[in-house]
Design a protein around this motif. Structure first.
Motif, PDB file in Angstrom:
ATOM      1  N   LYS B 194       0.835  -1.195   0.000  1.00 60.69           N
ATOM      2  CA  LYS B 194       0.000   0.000   0.000  1.00 60.69           C
ATOM      3  C   LYS B 194       0.880   1.259   0.000  1.00 60.69           C
ATOM      4  O   LYS B 194       0.659   2.189  -0.762  1.00 60.69           O
ATOM      5  N   LEU B 195       1.884   1.236   0.877  1.00 68.45           N
ATOM      6  CA  LEU B 195       2.801   2.374   0.979  1.00 68.45           C
ATOM      7  C   LEU B 195       3.518   2.605  -0.343  1.00 68.45           C
ATOM      8  O   LEU B 195       3.663   3.740  -0.806  1.00 68.45           O
ATOM      9  N   ALA B 196       3.966   1.516  -0.952  1.00 73.48           N
ATOM     10  CA  ALA B 196       4.695   1.613  -2.211  1.00 73.48           C
ATOM     11  C   ALA B 196       3.813   2.253  -3.278  1.00 73.48           C
ATOM     12  O   ALA B 196       4.248   3.131  -4.028  1.00 73.48           O
ATOM     13  N   LEU B 197       2.547   1.845  -3.293  1.00 72.44           N
ATOM     14  CA  LEU B 197       1.614   2.380  -4.286  1.00 72.44           C
ATOM     15  C   LEU B 197       1.370   3.866  -4.069  1.00 72.44           C
ATOM     16  O   LEU B 197       1.134   4.614  -5.012  1.00 72.44           O
ATOM     17  N   GLU B 198       1.442   4.291  -2.780  1.00 73.15           N
ATOM     18  CA  GLU B 198       1.222   5.705  -2.485  1.00 73.15           C
ATOM     19  C   GLU B 198       2.430   6.559  -2.828  1.00 73.15           C
ATOM     20  O   GLU B 198       2.414   7.783  -2.629  1.00 73.15           O
ATOM     21  N   GLY B 199       3.512   5.907  -3.281  1.00 77.42           N
ATOM     22  CA  GLY B 199       4.658   6.670  -3.742  1.00 77.42           C
ATOM     23  C   GLY B 199       5.733   6.911  -2.703  1.00 77.42           C
ATOM     24  O   GLY B 199       6.630   7.735  -2.888  1.00 77.42           O
ATOM     25  N   PHE B 211       7.576 -10.265  -2.798  1.00 76.83           N
ATOM     26  CA  PHE B 211       7.376  -8.830  -2.583  1.00 76.83           C
ATOM     27  C   PHE B 211       8.312  -8.038  -3.483  1.00 76.83           C
ATOM     28  O   PHE B 211       7.906  -7.067  -4.135  1.00 76.83           O
ATOM     29  N   ALA B 212       9.589  -8.458  -3.545  1.00 74.16           N
ATOM     30  CA  ALA B 212      10.578  -7.748  -4.357  1.00 74.16           C
ATOM     31  C   ALA B 212      10.128  -7.722  -5.822  1.00 74.16           C
ATOM     32  O   ALA B 212      10.232  -6.699  -6.504  1.00 74.16           O
ATOM     33  N   ARG B 213       9.597  -8.835  -6.278  1.00 74.86           N
ATOM     34  CA  ARG B 213       9.218  -8.939  -7.681  1.00 74.86           C
ATOM     35  C   ARG B 213       8.010  -8.051  -7.998  1.00 74.86           C
ATOM     36  O   ARG B 213       7.984  -7.362  -9.014  1.00 74.86           O
ATOM     37  N   GLU B 214       7.009  -8.071  -7.087  1.00 73.16           N
ATOM     38  CA  GLU B 214       5.766  -7.349  -7.401  1.00 73.16           C
ATOM     39  C   GLU B 214       5.845  -5.868  -7.053  1.00 73.16           C
ATOM     40  O   GLU B 214       5.361  -5.028  -7.804  1.00 73.16           O
ATOM     41  N   ALA B 215       6.421  -5.555  -5.876  1.00 71.94           N
ATOM     42  CA  ALA B 215       6.343  -4.177  -5.392  1.00 71.94           C
ATOM     43  C   ALA B 215       7.624  -3.391  -5.634  1.00 71.94           C
ATOM     44  O   ALA B 215       7.620  -2.163  -5.572  1.00 71.94           O
ATOM     45  N   GLY B 216       8.715  -4.103  -5.891  1.00 72.28           N
ATOM     46  CA  GLY B 216       9.987  -3.401  -5.997  1.00 72.28           C
ATOM     47  C   GLY B 216      10.212  -2.764  -7.360  1.00 72.28           C
ATOM     48  O   GLY B 216       9.829  -3.313  -8.395  1.00 72.28           O
ATOM     49  N   ASP B 217      10.826  -1.574  -7.354  1.00 70.19           N
ATOM     50  CA  ASP B 217      11.230  -0.943  -8.611  1.00 70.19           C
ATOM     51  C   ASP B 217      12.626  -1.399  -9.000  1.00 70.19           C
ATOM     52  O   ASP B 217      12.980  -1.415 -10.172  1.00 70.19           O
ATOM     53  N   SER B 218      13.426  -1.704  -7.977  1.00 65.54           N
ATOM     54  CA  SER B 218      14.774  -2.171  -8.274  1.00 65.54           C
ATOM     55  C   SER B 218      15.185  -3.193  -7.227  1.00 65.54           C
ATOM     56  O   SER B 218      14.645  -3.224  -6.125  1.00 65.54           O
ATOM     57  N   LEU B 219      16.124  -4.031  -7.622  1.00 65.02           N
ATOM     58  CA  LEU B 219      16.597  -5.080  -6.736  1.00 65.02           C
ATOM     59  C   LEU B 219      18.115  -5.003  -6.696  1.00 65.02           C
ATOM     60  O   LEU B 219      18.762  -4.806  -7.729  1.00 65.02           O
ATOM     61  N   VAL B 220      18.660  -5.107  -5.477  1.00 66.28           N
ATOM     62  CA  VAL B 220      20.109  -5.024  -5.321  1.00 66.28           C
ATOM     63  C   VAL B 220      20.576  -6.278  -4.609  1.00 66.28           C
ATOM     64  O   VAL B 220      19.985  -6.681  -3.605  1.00 66.28           O
ATOM     65  N   GLY B 231      19.380  -4.354 -10.613  1.00 61.05           N
ATOM     66  CA  GLY B 231      18.572  -4.325 -11.824  1.00 61.05           C
ATOM     67  C   GLY B 231      17.098  -4.310 -11.529  1.00 61.05           C
ATOM     68  O   GLY B 231      16.667  -4.127 -10.390  1.00 61.05           O
ATOM     69  N   ASN B 232      16.338  -4.506 -12.595  1.00 62.56           N
ATOM     70  CA  ASN B 232      14.901  -4.627 -12.467  1.00 62.56           C
ATOM     71  C   ASN B 232      14.598  -5.962 -11.793  1.00 62.56           C
ATOM     72  O   ASN B 232      15.138  -6.989 -12.192  1.00 62.56           O
ATOM     73  N   PRO B 233      13.739  -5.971 -10.746  1.00 58.85           N
ATOM     74  CA  PRO B 233      13.540  -7.207  -9.977  1.00 58.85           C
ATOM     75  C   PRO B 233      13.114  -8.406 -10.823  1.00 58.85           C
ATOM     76  O   PRO B 233      13.664  -9.491 -10.661  1.00 58.85           O
TER      77      PRO B 233
END
Lengths: 310, 253
Positions: B194-199, B211-220, B231-233
């Motif tokens: 929810k927080l991620a969606l709110e920006g 979670f990393a795959r669905e909500a993450g913009d980047s993965l380290v 990169g991109n998750p």
């Protein structure tokens, strides 16, 4: 037929009615203790040397009452000094500044390392050591000069002796309490932007209380009795008051009883107060607060009634 | 645009043990970055450096364009005072693996404590906000409960609400679901989604690949104190480039 799902649907199991284990040892110990108690009560009232009449006569006389009030005042003031100064010392002891923590350590080393009796006598003689106390520039001009005998009467000297000594012990008790609080609490509070003093006051100390209260109750009860040492400095508190009377009527035992009964009454009162303070600080540490003695008693009666009606 | 977090060869050691050996990465405003890696790889330490719970020994680390823990004048660095460090931390929310709720306070008291003490906000105002936040994390009826009376998942959601009450511009999550029973993980991840969606800008140290795959913009991927791959998750989980990433992902997936 032995499947787990059957259990839920099956009829209520038969109630167990078994012969309880007998405890013959309990009856033997009851008999022995009852005998000893009876002997004690018998000798207390059959031996005329106890002189309970005198105990009754002097129990609430003016001198004793005056001494009792002095004892309670000493206890309260010495503990206030002890707790406040002890907390300050504990926080200092944990300071990252080595000079600050070192001073706190030295204080505890000195005041815990010398007998409280010596400290009481020392402080009651402080006026002899420093007849005048003054306000002014260190090593320089003095603006106001006080007469130590007036500034520090015997009562204040005794309170200082007891309180400064107590602070050393309280410092260690509070320090243990602070250390008992998980480090994660400090981290969480810092991460929220809270400052060190706020974290100590709002987060750490309230949690340390749970660990600090029981030994502090102990210290208070111990202090109530330690005040009797003030008699050595000719300060009239409960013990000195009763022993003054006994030396004028040459009956030491009844007046020792008067003092002992009063000490017992007030240590009992303090124990009850301690119980309720502990209960207050148990908030959040257990899912339910421990019951008060009245609640326990009531629960017992309810249980009895349920059993007899079943 | 200034990145929310900017790390340039950040180095951190405990005595002779080098935990971070030159970490360089950027988190953009609004980005959700997940950090994965084996235990001891320095990922949690890096997260704790961002709000100065750990002092870095080398490199430069800044949040929203300002150095963490220091002030630069000319080419000289000055350590910040406790007050200044605290003020910066107040803008960064952090959620811990062990929740670290204050056990002697109710959920609402936990939430309003810092806004009142740090930002000197009015009690009644913050209390209203606390109730709203509890609703956001799905615990509207638990305001007066003490942490001990809550399950791990509920405690962690209160901890998230507590961090949000400071209106942070950046949220750090240090393995927020690692101490939870499996069936409680979902509720906490839902709140984070929810927080991620709110920006919200979020840096999440986690083992939750879903979670990393669905909500993450980047993965380290961290290993031995350095960023091995970023990169991109979805791409990275499906097709890791580096050998060590491949080995790690094959174990956790």
């Amino acid at each position: 037929m032995v499947s787990g799902t059957e259990v839920a649907g099956s009829a209520a199991p038969e109630r167990i009615t078994a012969v309880p284990v007998r405890h013959p040892g309990r009856w033997v110990s009851v008999a022995v203790l009852a005998l000893l108690a009876a002997m004690l009560v018998h000798t207390l009232f059959s031996n005329p040397a106890w002189r309970w009449g005198l105990v009754k006569k002097y129990f609430t006389t003016g001198t004793v009452m005056h001494g009792l009030v002095a004892t309670l005042e000493l206890t309260a003031l010495a503990m206030v000094i002890g707790v406040v100064l002890g907390t300050v010392l504990a926080v200092m002891r944990l300071s990252p500044n080595p000079v600050v923590s070192g001073s706190a350590w030295s204080y505890v080393w000195f005041f815990r390392g010398t007998p409280v009796l010596v400290q009481i006598v020392f402080w009651s003689f402080i006026a002899a050591l420093y007849p005048n106390l003054s306000l002014g520039i260190p090593f320089g001009h003095e603006f106001v000069i006080f007469d130590s005998n007036k500034l520090i009467p015997l009562f204040v000297g005794v309170v200082l002796g007891l309180g400064l000594n107590e602070a050393a012990y309280m410092a260690e008790i509070v320090r243990a309490g602070i250390l008992s609080v998980e480090h994660g609490q400090t981290e969480a509070a810092s991460a929220l932007g809270m400052r060190r003093l706020d974290i100590m006051r709002r987060i750490i100390l309230p949690q340390a209380m749970r660990v600090v209260i029981p030994p502090t109750g102990n210290e208070t009860i111990s202090m109530l009795k330690t005040t009797s040492l003030a008699s050595v400095a000719s300060f009239v508190e409960l013990y000195k008051a009763t022993s003054d009377i006994s030396s004028s009527i040459f009956r030491p035992i009844p007046l020792l009883m008067v003092a002992s009964i009063w000490y017992l009454i007030f240590t009992s009162v303090l124990s009850v107060i301690q119980y309720y303070i502990e209960r207050h600080y148990a908030r959040g540490s257990s899912r339910e607060l421990p019951p008060t003695p009245m609640q326990k008693l009531r629960a017992q009666f309810v249980q009895r009634r349920d059993e007899s009606s079943a | 645009m200034t990145p929310m977090v900017k790390a340039e060869s950040v180095q951190k050691s405990y005595g002779r043990l080098e935990v971070l050996r030159g970490v360089t990465l950027e988190v953009a405003a609004g980005e959700v970055m997940c950090i994965i890696g084996p235990s001891g790889s320095g990922k949690s330490t890096f997260l704790r450096c961002i709000n100065h719970l750990e002092k870095i020994n080398g490199g430069r680390l800044s949040v929203d364009g300002e150095l963490v823990g220091y002030r630069q004048q000319g080419d000289k660095l000055y350590e910040l005072r406790e007050r200044e460090v605290a003020a910066k931390r107040a803008e960064i929310g952090m959620v811990f693996q062990q929740f670290n709720l204050f056990p002697h306070m109710t959920a609402v008291q936990n939430i309003i404590e810092a806004p009142m003490r740090v930002k000197h906000e009015d009690r009644s105002e913050v209390s209203v906000r606390a109730r709203d936040l509890l609703e956001l994390v799905g615990l509207a009826d638990k305001g007066d409960a003490y942490p001990r009376q809550l399950s791990g998942g509920q405690q962690q959601r209160v901890a998230i609400a507590r961090a949000l009450a400071m209106r942070p511009k950046l949220m750090l999550f240090d393995e927020p679901t690692s101490a939870l029973d499996p069936e409680l993980v979902g509720d906490v991840l839902d709140v984070m989604r929810k927080l991620a969606l709110e920006g919200m800008t979020m840096v999440v140290v986690t083992h939750e690949m879903g979670f990393a795959r669905e909500a993450g913009d980047s993965l380290v991927f961290f290993d031995e104190g350095v960023v091995v791959e970023r990169g991109n998750p979805r791409d990275m989980i499906a097709d890791p480039q580096h050998e060590r990433t491949k080995a790690f992902l094959s174990k956790v997936l």
